[in-house]
Scaffold this motif. Sequence first.
Motif, PDB file in Angstrom:
ATOM      1  N   UNK A 254      -0.112  13.125  55.131  1.00  0.00           N
ATOM      2  CA  UNK A 254      -1.542  13.014  54.835  1.00  0.00           C
ATOM      3  C   UNK A 254      -2.295  13.638  55.999  1.00  0.00           C
ATOM      4  N   UNK A 255      -2.841  14.823  55.779  1.00  0.00           N
ATOM      5  CA  UNK A 255      -3.424  15.633  56.840  1.00  0.00           C
ATOM      6  C   UNK A 255      -4.939  15.716  56.674  1.00  0.00           C
ATOM      7  N   UNK A 256      -5.569  16.484  57.539  1.00  0.00           N
ATOM      8  CA  UNK A 256      -6.999  16.767  57.460  1.00  0.00           C
ATOM      9  C   UNK A 256      -7.178  18.263  57.230  1.00  0.00           C
ATOM     10  N   UNK A 257      -8.369  18.690  56.802  1.00  0.00           N
ATOM     11  CA  UNK A 257      -8.569  20.136  56.609  1.00  0.00           C
ATOM     12  C   UNK A 257      -8.252  20.955  57.855  1.00  0.00           C
ATOM     13  N   UNK A 258      -8.651  20.480  59.040  1.00  0.00           N
ATOM     14  CA  UNK A 258      -8.411  21.241  60.267  1.00  0.00           C
ATOM     15  C   UNK A 258      -6.925  21.311  60.577  1.00  0.00           C
ATOM     16  N   UNK A 259      -6.221  20.228  60.484  1.00  0.00           N
ATOM     17  CA  UNK A 259      -4.796  20.201  60.834  1.00  0.00           C
ATOM     18  C   UNK A 259      -3.976  20.968  59.805  1.00  0.00           C
ATOM     19  N   UNK A 260      -4.315  20.850  58.540  1.00  0.00           N
ATOM     20  CA  UNK A 260      -3.524  21.508  57.492  1.00  0.00           C
ATOM     21  C   UNK A 260      -3.789  23.002  57.412  1.00  0.00           C
TER      22      UNK A 260
END
Length: 398
Positions: free
Chosen positions: A370-376
């Motif tokens: 489960x990631x975030x837009x920045x990390x993914x």
Amino acid sequence: MSNSRDHDIVLLGATGFVGRFTASHLARSAPRGMRIALAGRSTERLRRLAEELGIDWELIEVDTSDDVAVTRLAESASVIATTVGPYLRYGVAVAEACARAGTSYTDLSGESVFVARSIAGNHAAAADTGARLVHSCGFDSIPSDLGLGLAHAAAGGVPLVAATLRVRSLRGGVSGGTIDSLRQQMIEAGSDAAARRIVSDPYALTPGPTVRLPWRAGSGWGKEQGRWQAPFVMGLYNQQIVQRSNALSGWSYGQLLRYREVVSTGRGPAGAIRAAAVTLGTGALVGALSLPPTRALLDRVLPSPGDGPDQRAIANGRFAVEIDVYPVEGEPVRARVAAPYDPGYSGTGIMLAEAALSLASDDLPARSGVLTPMVAMGEHLASRLRTNGFTIDVSPLA
């Protein structure tokens, strides 16, 4: 893209208000040969949408309460993008199915409780299957998350002391779906003490122990840099996403980062009056939705799910935010994220569509869970949005 799946992207909720904008952008921007399907509760409504857009994509009738059908849908796709909220009610089974099937997933959730439960229930499974589950890929929370992440990189990648997002302009309507998501979250928080703690905790989406700075310090109403400002209604949720990016990147922003979001309301007495009105109005709306009697009254006047403004109002929409970032060493920088689109409708449709396209076809970092837009997606997504009329840039803070 994987040829082992029937579809590269499935857009779930394609006939909803924001879903139509997302489908329209995919029809214009998806590369030739990409296998896209539209999914929703009514084949007839999907067929009419496909005719309007001039596309011959596969149409899939699916009920999100049917676990077997949702599992089959997840197993058929490389990426599922869903606009079907409130996500606490309609998104849980979809996210779980994608985590199990190794299917990447993106949504428009601004619901702290839903995302916290998704992290608890899906992060480990998605990490095992290689799925990227990326919540909040609309106006909540791409400008905040990408803006801060790219500013941090431009500042040298060193820990940050403070960062402030200021909403400089915001023209656009509030959708019935957004109101219903807030309504459902307040209902959940009203009956569940754990949910109340999640909604109010800026670190609710970060794993493990961390230094927990007080949220209230310097976060709301007041005057700064000669201008009046008020708390931004989605500021606390966006801070939760930003701090999750921080945690997932090994706390590269620093565990002592103070991040806040405000609305800039201008100078002088008029600015002060506007700041007071925004502050009081935001508090009154959240408070009224928290109590059954006042919630029932508001239900009579607030837009219903699926409702939205007319096309003229949407065409006049726009937004601009600035994020000032102060590193522990070196010069501060400012990120600017802006677009000539309605933030909640056409702009959000573009952001969700480009996030799905990025997950389906970009050479992304080898991260799952489960990631975030920045990390993914980070700069991959930023580049895509720039190509579509967004301003996303970073410069020294004068």
